[in-house]
Design a protein around this motif. Structure first.
Motif, mmCIF file in Angstrom:
data_model
loop_
_atom_site.group_PDB
_atom_site.id
_atom_site.type_symbol
_atom_site.label_atom_id
_atom_site.label_comp_id
_atom_site.label_asym_id
_atom_site.label_seq_id
_atom_site.Cartn_x
_atom_site.Cartn_y
_atom_site.Cartn_z
ATOM 1 N N THR A 46 -57.557 10.521 92.597
ATOM 2 C CA THR A 46 -56.717 11.456 91.796
ATOM 3 C C THR A 46 -55.414 10.605 91.156
ATOM 4 O O THR A 46 -54.952 11.589 90.110
ATOM 5 C CB THR A 46 -56.322 12.485 92.836
ATOM 6 N N LEU A 47 -55.315 9.773 91.757
ATOM 7 C CA LEU A 47 -54.040 9.396 91.197
ATOM 8 C C LEU A 47 -54.552 8.323 89.307
ATOM 9 O O LEU A 47 -54.013 9.011 88.892
ATOM 10 C CB LEU A 47 -53.451 7.820 91.909
ATOM 11 N N GLU A 48 -55.461 7.941 89.522
ATOM 12 C CA GLU A 48 -56.082 7.982 88.215
ATOM 13 C C GLU A 48 -56.234 8.518 87.664
ATOM 14 O O GLU A 48 -55.058 8.806 85.988
ATOM 15 C CB GLU A 48 -57.547 6.728 88.638
ATOM 16 N N ASN A 49 -57.246 10.174 87.658
ATOM 17 C CA ASN A 49 -56.816 11.037 87.180
ATOM 18 C C ASN A 49 -54.912 11.378 86.117
ATOM 19 O O ASN A 49 -55.378 11.887 85.179
ATOM 20 C CB ASN A 49 -57.615 11.868 87.534
ATOM 21 N N ILE A 50 -54.560 11.582 87.389
ATOM 22 C CA ILE A 50 -53.043 11.850 86.705
ATOM 23 C C ILE A 50 -52.530 10.817 86.742
ATOM 24 O O ILE A 50 -51.724 11.556 85.156
ATOM 25 C CB ILE A 50 -52.462 11.853 88.851
ATOM 26 N N GLN A 51 -52.698 9.843 86.410
ATOM 27 C CA GLN A 51 -52.115 8.775 85.588
ATOM 28 C C GLN A 51 -52.570 8.387 84.396
ATOM 29 O O GLN A 51 -52.192 8.357 83.377
ATOM 30 C CB GLN A 51 -52.292 7.035 85.761
ATOM 31 N N ALA A 52 -54.009 9.291 83.633
ATOM 32 C CA ALA A 52 -54.168 9.311 82.574
ATOM 33 C C ALA A 52 -54.133 10.744 81.716
ATOM 34 O O ALA A 52 -54.383 10.357 80.781
ATOM 35 C CB ALA A 52 -55.780 9.219 82.729
ATOM 36 N N SER A 53 -53.898 11.191 82.582
ATOM 37 C CA SER A 53 -53.385 12.994 81.999
ATOM 38 C C SER A 53 -51.395 12.899 82.504
ATOM 39 O O SER A 53 -52.032 14.144 83.120
ATOM 40 C CB SER A 53 -53.884 14.027 82.458
ATOM 41 N N GLN A 54 -50.796 12.449 82.643
ATOM 42 C CA GLN A 54 -49.835 12.756 82.979
ATOM 43 C C GLN A 54 -49.031 14.199 82.577
ATOM 44 O O GLN A 54 -47.873 14.665 83.079
ATOM 45 C CB GLN A 54 -48.584 11.382 82.947
ATOM 46 N N SER A 55 -48.850 13.905 81.039
ATOM 47 C CA SER A 55 -48.280 14.623 80.275
ATOM 48 C C SER A 55 -49.022 16.154 80.665
ATOM 49 O O SER A 55 -48.096 17.487 80.523
ATOM 50 C CB SER A 55 -48.866 14.550 78.648
ATOM 51 N N LEU A 56 -50.325 16.456 80.785
ATOM 52 C CA LEU A 56 -50.598 17.416 81.841
ATOM 53 C C LEU A 56 -50.185 17.418 82.842
ATOM 54 O O LEU A 56 -50.430 18.978 83.694
ATOM 55 C CB LEU A 56 -52.229 16.950 81.144
ATOM 56 N N PHE A 57 -50.109 17.132 83.883
ATOM 57 C CA PHE A 57 -49.790 17.385 84.539
ATOM 58 C C PHE A 57 -48.413 17.733 84.924
ATOM 59 O O PHE A 57 -47.705 18.863 85.780
ATOM 60 C CB PHE A 57 -49.957 16.199 85.955
ATOM 61 N N ARG A 58 -47.901 16.764 83.955
ATOM 62 C CA ARG A 58 -46.202 17.454 83.918
ATOM 63 C C ARG A 58 -46.366 19.021 83.198
ATOM 64 O O ARG A 58 -45.415 20.241 83.848
ATOM 65 C CB ARG A 58 -45.295 17.090 82.632
ATOM 66 N N LEU A 59 -47.350 19.722 82.697
ATOM 67 C CA LEU A 59 -48.027 20.413 81.832
ATOM 68 C C LEU A 59 -47.986 21.956 83.057
ATOM 69 O O LEU A 59 -47.841 22.990 83.088
ATOM 70 C CB LEU A 59 -48.372 20.845 80.701
ATOM 71 N N GLN A 60 -48.689 21.211 84.121
ATOM 72 C CA GLN A 60 -48.862 22.105 85.749
ATOM 73 C C GLN A 60 -47.646 22.942 86.268
ATOM 74 O O GLN A 60 -47.610 23.755 86.474
ATOM 75 C CB GLN A 60 -49.579 21.182 86.169
ATOM 76 N N ILE A 61 -46.984 21.540 86.433
ATOM 77 C CA ILE A 61 -45.343 21.795 87.077
ATOM 78 C C ILE A 61 -44.723 22.727 86.085
ATOM 79 O O ILE A 61 -44.212 24.136 86.936
ATOM 80 C CB ILE A 61 -44.856 20.448 86.642
ATOM 81 N N LEU A 62 -45.072 23.011 84.956
ATOM 82 C CA LEU A 62 -44.475 23.514 83.867
ATOM 83 C C LEU A 62 -45.245 25.281 84.375
ATOM 84 O O LEU A 62 -44.070 26.413 84.068
ATOM 85 C CB LEU A 62 -44.363 23.004 82.728
ATOM 86 N N GLY A 63 -46.134 24.902 84.307
ATOM 87 C CA GLY A 63 -46.960 26.773 84.962
ATOM 88 C C GLY A 63 -46.501 26.974 85.916
ATOM 89 O O GLY A 63 -46.722 28.124 85.390
ATOM 90 N N TRP A 64 -46.548 26.074 86.684
ATOM 91 C CA TRP A 64 -46.251 26.508 88.516
ATOM 92 C C TRP A 64 -44.092 27.585 88.053
ATOM 93 O O TRP A 64 -44.209 28.570 89.245
ATOM 94 C CB TRP A 64 -46.281 25.598 89.519
ATOM 95 N N LEU A 65 -44.010 26.182 87.402
ATOM 96 C CA LEU A 65 -42.117 26.959 86.888
ATOM 97 C C LEU A 65 -42.583 28.813 86.609
ATOM 98 O O LEU A 65 -41.511 29.403 86.815
ATOM 99 C CB LEU A 65 -41.288 26.284 86.253
ATOM 100 N N ILE A 66 -42.815 28.354 85.479
ATOM 101 C CA ILE A 66 -42.998 30.418 84.834
ATOM 102 C C ILE A 66 -43.905 31.134 85.976
ATOM 103 O O ILE A 66 -43.323 32.422 85.681
ATOM 104 C CB ILE A 66 -44.352 29.818 83.642
ATOM 105 N N ILE A 67 -44.700 30.672 86.281
ATOM 106 C CA ILE A 67 -45.198 31.956 87.520
ATOM 107 C C ILE A 67 -43.808 32.440 88.564
ATOM 108 O O ILE A 67 -43.776 33.316 88.921
ATOM 109 C CB ILE A 67 -46.310 30.933 88.230
ATOM 110 N N VAL A 68 -43.201 30.806 89.281
ATOM 111 C CA VAL A 68 -42.126 30.971 89.485
ATOM 112 C C VAL A 68 -40.828 32.651 89.320
ATOM 113 O O VAL A 68 -40.244 33.123 90.069
ATOM 114 C CB VAL A 68 -41.442 30.110 90.375
ATOM 115 N N ILE A 69 -41.264 31.981 88.135
ATOM 116 C CA ILE A 69 -39.930 33.091 87.218
ATOM 117 C C ILE A 69 -40.742 34.967 87.240
ATOM 118 O O ILE A 69 -39.807 35.941 87.209
ATOM 119 C CB ILE A 69 -39.423 32.706 86.473
ATOM 120 N N THR A 70 -41.714 34.269 86.943
ATOM 121 C CA THR A 70 -42.887 35.864 86.871
ATOM 122 C C THR A 70 -42.700 36.747 87.532
ATOM 123 O O THR A 70 -42.984 37.756 87.609
ATOM 124 C CB THR A 70 -44.098 35.945 85.777
#
Length: 234
Positions: A46-70
């Motif tokens: 899991t750590l290796e996957n996230i380290q290889a796709s850190q931008s994607l992981f941060r976009l996931q957090i952004l997606g969840w923040l959008i969900i919280v707002i909506t």
């Protein structure tokens, strides 16, 4: 009365749009990113996957923040739209969704912690206990969100009960919303409090996936297409 009608119609449209945005964000954040990066029970991979796709992981957090707002928008919109049909149930549904949204926000904060752990790491440093730290944060996110989904299910059950009380909304919509709520609460109660039945719960979740997905989304589409034409002459 005309002002109330206008507010109800606006609430229907805004809620419908918010639900569609939320669905797209959830598909991306949970359906695509989280499921592809997180390997259950394997902290190192899991750590290796996230380290290889850190931008994607941060976009996931952004997606969840959008969900919280909506979710906050839907809490308001559902209350305004449903209040003329049953004020007490509409208020209960609104508060239940706000409670769920607060729990979701707490859950998402653990993903932020996981991202901070990654950012604070030194390139080339030995892994140490970093995989366990990141996995703990991700597991905390999943566990807290799962508890929140029990509340979310109760919210949908309440919405379904309100919708049943008006002749203007198709009964199939109310049944689907009620069934979705019951499914969410049952499944995540079993995940959280009857872990020894996890295998059966997973099968049950797959079986109930369609009504869980269609229930609220179907209501959202109906609100966007038909709800704005609704008259409050029940």
């Amino acid at each position: 009365m005309r002002t109330n009608n206008n507010m109800q119609r606006k609430a229907a449209v805004i809620s419908g749009i918010a639900l569609l945005i939320m669905t797209i964000a959830a598909f991306f954040a949970q359906g695509y990113v989280h499921s592809s990066l997180v390997v259950k029970g394997d902290a190192v991979t899991t750590l290796e996957n996230i380290q290889a796709s850190q931008s994607l992981f941060r976009l996931q957090i952004l997606g969840w923040l959008i969900i919280v707002i909506t979710d906050l928008i839907v809490s308001w919109g559902f209350y305004v739209f449903l209040k003329p049909f049953h004020r007490e149930y509409a208020l209960l549904a609104g508060w239940l969704r706000l409670l769920y949204t607060a729990i979701l926000a707490i859950a998402v904060s653990h993903l932020v912690v996981a991202n901070s752990t990654l950012q604070e790491s030194v390139i080339g440093e030995a892994l140490g206990n970093m995989p366990q730290q990141v996995m703990w944060s991700i597991t905390a996110f999943e566990a807290i969100w799962s508890v929140g989904l029990i509340i979310f299910g109760l919210h949908l059950i309440t919405v379904g009960l309100v919708v049943m009380k008006t002749k203007h909304i198709p009964k199939v919509i109310s049944i689907l919303v009620f069934l979705a709520g019951f499914s969410y609460s049952l499944i995540h109660f079993m995940y959280g409090f009857i872990p020894q039945l996890e295998g059966f719960t997973q099968i049950l979740e797959m079986t109930l996936m369609a009504p869980m997905f269609i229930g609220e989304l179907g209501f959202g589409i109906w609100l966007l297409v038909k709800g704005k034409k609704l008259s409050m002459d029940d």
